[in-house]
Design a protein around this motif. Structure first.
Motif, mmCIF file in Angstrom:
data_model
loop_
_atom_site.group_PDB
_atom_site.id
_atom_site.type_symbol
_atom_site.label_atom_id
_atom_site.label_comp_id
_atom_site.label_asym_id
_atom_site.label_seq_id
_atom_site.Cartn_x
_atom_site.Cartn_y
_atom_site.Cartn_z
ATOM 1 N N GLN A 28 0.787 -1.146 0.141
ATOM 2 C CA GLN A 28 -0.042 -0.072 -0.122
ATOM 3 C C GLN A 28 0.937 1.077 0.065
ATOM 4 O O GLN A 28 0.225 2.363 0.048
ATOM 5 N N HIS A 30 3.793 4.366 -1.093
ATOM 6 C CA HIS A 30 4.229 4.921 -2.233
ATOM 7 C C HIS A 30 5.621 5.621 -2.079
ATOM 8 O O HIS A 30 5.722 6.566 -0.922
ATOM 9 N N GLY A 53 3.979 -0.841 -3.565
ATOM 10 C CA GLY A 53 2.921 -0.976 -4.401
ATOM 11 C C GLY A 53 2.836 0.197 -5.576
ATOM 12 O O GLY A 53 2.638 -0.020 -6.581
ATOM 13 N N HIS A 54 3.580 1.286 -5.271
ATOM 14 C CA HIS A 54 3.667 2.323 -6.016
ATOM 15 C C HIS A 54 5.240 3.042 -5.856
ATOM 16 O O HIS A 54 5.568 3.519 -4.872
ATOM 17 N N THR A 56 7.648 5.998 -7.716
ATOM 18 C CA THR A 56 7.725 7.155 -8.540
ATOM 19 C C THR A 56 9.395 7.303 -8.612
ATOM 20 O O THR A 56 10.227 7.654 -7.843
ATOM 21 N N LYS A 90 11.866 2.198 -15.555
ATOM 22 C CA LYS A 90 10.489 1.846 -15.765
ATOM 23 C C LYS A 90 10.148 0.734 -16.366
ATOM 24 O O LYS A 90 9.886 -0.371 -15.939
ATOM 25 N N ILE A 100 2.940 -3.720 -9.644
ATOM 26 C CA ILE A 100 2.901 -2.551 -9.019
ATOM 27 C C ILE A 100 3.065 -1.350 -10.131
ATOM 28 O O ILE A 100 3.038 -1.712 -11.269
ATOM 29 N N LYS A 101 2.609 -0.172 -9.273
ATOM 30 C CA LYS A 101 2.377 0.904 -10.342
ATOM 31 C C LYS A 101 3.780 1.745 -10.413
ATOM 32 O O LYS A 101 4.458 1.975 -9.221
ATOM 33 N N ILE A 102 4.132 1.941 -11.493
ATOM 34 C CA ILE A 102 5.615 2.527 -11.629
ATOM 35 C C ILE A 102 5.438 4.031 -12.475
ATOM 36 O O ILE A 102 4.915 3.898 -13.455
ATOM 37 N N ASP A 103 5.744 5.270 -11.838
ATOM 38 C CA ASP A 103 5.580 6.466 -12.732
ATOM 39 C C ASP A 103 7.245 6.815 -13.002
ATOM 40 O O ASP A 103 7.916 6.820 -12.038
#
Length: 344
Positions: A28, A30, A53-54, A56, A90, A100-103
């Motif tokens: 959960q 970031h 989870g995230h 950046t 990325k 997972i989320k990758i920015d």
């Protein structure tokens, strides 16, 4: 053969201090990673594999051949294409963990850029290459009450320290206490093992924060020199200053102010960028020339007032107050890259 997705983090979950609950908290979380060089790629891969989870990732640079020795996410093809590091990182991390989320942000981080990335972030990991950016991270951390983990390495030396707003001394408190130096990987070199040691400490501290175990944090500044077989934990709780303008009761976050940030100007009518450090410096020009001579094969020219040398299509002229002229470009980002590469 059935793929056991549920088994992915089982070995981590079996580590009793973490467990399934801790793993859920990691999922959960970031994390913002500032820089995608040696430390940034190493910490990003560790956290991606661990199921943060995230992520950046922000970096201004592109992949070069000299990066491949220690920047573990990148390939020869990335270097051939001069792919931006954030983008290449990325791409690789999505292959490592697609859940997972990758920015990825290709940007030169200053206060304004960092402010645009900070919303929803639980932790900032320092993987930058200069103290101007670190002091901006420090003030942003204090302003938004977000923990951050300082880390740096050069040669066989590394250092890391976890900063918790409201509890620990901040980086501004420690100025004059920790060794800053002027060496960079381009002037003093680096061995990849030093990167891995800093990564191990940064990411372990990240696990403790994100999984809800602040009591397990080291609470000390850790430094080491692998070649000299030295390491040191330094208690610096007493370094916290009530008068600190970054974390004291009357904090004004000075390094978020334009007055305390590096100044850059494209000189009118000339293919030249001038860079002035945020704080006036006093360089020993002879030592600067000697250091640069070791990596520029005799292309150094100097006099009592300045040091000049060529790097590719550019010429840098460095003055005793830390100011530099970068000839051969009007690109401020490129000029900053060269400045920090050789002056730290």
């Amino acid at each position: 053969m059935e793929i056991a997705e549920d088994d992915r983090y089982s070995r981590q979950e079996r580590f009793q201090p973490l467990g399934k609950e801790g793993q859920q908290l990691l999922g959960q979380s970031h994390v913002l990673i500032v820089g995608a060089g040696a430390l940034g790629t190493s910490t990003a891969e560790t956290l991606a594999r661990a199921g943060i989870g995230h992520l950046t990732i922000a970096d201004r640079d592109y992949v070069e051949w000299s990066n491949l020795q220690r920047q573990q996410l990148y390939t020869e093809e990335d270097a051939r294409q001069r792919l931006p590091k954030a983008v290449a990182a990325k791409n690789r991390l999505q292959q490592v963990n697609s859940t997972i989320k990758i920015d990825a942000h290709v940007m030169d981080i200053r206060a304004e850029e960092l402010e645009s990335l900070i919303e929803g972030v639980d932790l900032i990991l320092d993987a930058s290459d200069n103290f101007d950016i670190r002091l901006i991270i420090n003030d942003m951390s204090q302003k938004h009450r977000i923990p951050w983990i300082y880390g740096a390495c050069v040669g066989s030396y590394g250092i890391t320290y976890t900063i918790i707003p409201g509890k620990t001394p901040c980086l501004n408190c420690l100025l004059g206490t920790i060794p800053l130096g002027g060496d960079t990987c381009d002037t003093a070199g680096i061995i990849p093992q030093a990167v891995q040691i800093v990564t191990a400490h940064q990411t372990t501290e990240a696990f403790k924060i994100l999984s809800g175990h602040p009591e397990a944090l080291r609470g000390k500044l850790y430094s080491f020199d692998l070649w000299r077989n030295e390491s040191m934990n330094v208690g610096i709780g007493d370094a916290k200053k009530e008068s600190c303008l970054s974390c004291g009761p009357d904090a004004v976050f000075p390094y978020l102010s334009a007055a305390n940030q590096e100044k850059t100007d494209v000189l009118c009518g000339r293919d030249t960028v001038q860079i002035r450090p945020a704080q006036r410096q006093t360089l020993n020009l002879k030592e600067t020339a000697d250091k640069l001579d070791r990596v520029n094969e005799g292309q150094i020219e100097s006099n009592p007032f300045l040091v000049s040398f060529s790097v590719g299509a550019h010429r840098m002229v460095i003055f005793a107050d830390g100011r530099a002229l970068i000839h051969g470009t009007k690109d401020i980002t490129e000029a900053r890259k060269l400045y920090h590469r050789y002056l730290g």
